[in-house]
Design an enzyme around this catalytic site. Structure first.
Site, PDB file in Angstrom:
ATOM      1  CD  GLU A 132      -2.763   7.275   5.828  1.00 16.72           C
ATOM      2  OE1 GLU A 132      -3.768   6.601   6.093  1.00 16.72           O
ATOM      3  OE2 GLU A 132      -1.622   7.003   6.255  1.00 16.72           O
ATOM      4  CD  GLU A 174      -2.601   1.267   2.645  1.00 19.82           C
ATOM      5  OE1 GLU A 174      -3.079   0.193   3.066  1.00 19.82           O
ATOM      6  OE2 GLU A 174      -2.785   2.363   3.220  1.00 19.82           O
TER       7      GLU A 174
END
Length: 185
Positions: A49, A44
């Site tokens: 974020e 990933e």
């Protein structure tokens, strides 16, 4: 979620992030196929974020090493880059090459990770047979906002957001100006 996927390149999204308790905007990538096993053995890549209650902080991360719970992650950790990501658009970018991944905000690099190594976590069965795996396969884009979850430990952020608190979110949207992919021929 993009229909197309890529291996290596420059990935760039210009976005204005949300603001509010337990809002979790993310611009990230997942593998097209689970070649090396389940999450996160197949990898990933988190281009960006953030946490809605911390509008000046962003981070970039990669997840890999083995299938959960034998996975690991490495990344920038929280970075205060001196900008309110909810007040205006900013460009979040990732340069992904065979040996390295680099993270940028508004053209300034703030982190890099060497991927030219065995990425196994040394827990469970080794899913990889060469350096650079799992970051040697096609990944697709995901742009989303989640609410709450493990990204907001109660000891640090208090109890999860309530419906009444959610109605008072200052800016519960992530606005995307563009998403671009560049690749060398």
């Amino acid at each position: 979620t993009s229909k197309k996927s890529w291996t290596f390149g420059k990935f760039e999204a210009r976005a204005k992030l949300p603001k509010g308790k337990n809002l979790w905007p993310a611009i990230w990538m997942m593998p097209k196929a689970s070649v090396y096993g389940g999450w996160a053995a197949s990898g990933e890549i988190d281009i960006m974020e953030a946490r809605g209650e911390r509008p000046r902080i962003t981070q970039g991360t990669i997840h890999y090493g083995g299938s959960w719970p034998n996975n690991v992650w490495h990344g920038s950790g929280e970075k205060d880059l001196g900008k309110d990501f909810t007040a205006d658009y900013h460009t979040f970018a990732l340069e992904w090459e065979k040996n390295e991944i680099r993270w940028y905000v508004d053209g300034a690099q703030y982190h890099s990770e060497n991927i030219n190594k065995n990425m196994w976590s040394h827990k469970g069965t080794n899913p990889y047979n060469h350096n650079g795996a799992p970051f040697d396969q096609d990944f697709f884009w995901i742009l989303n906002i989640a609410v709450g979850g493990n990204f907001f430990p109660a000891a640090q952020y208090g109890p999860q957001v309530t419906p009444d608190e959610a109605r008072k979110w200052e800016k519960p949207t992530m606005e995307i100006d563009y998403v671009r992919v560049y690749q060398q021929k």
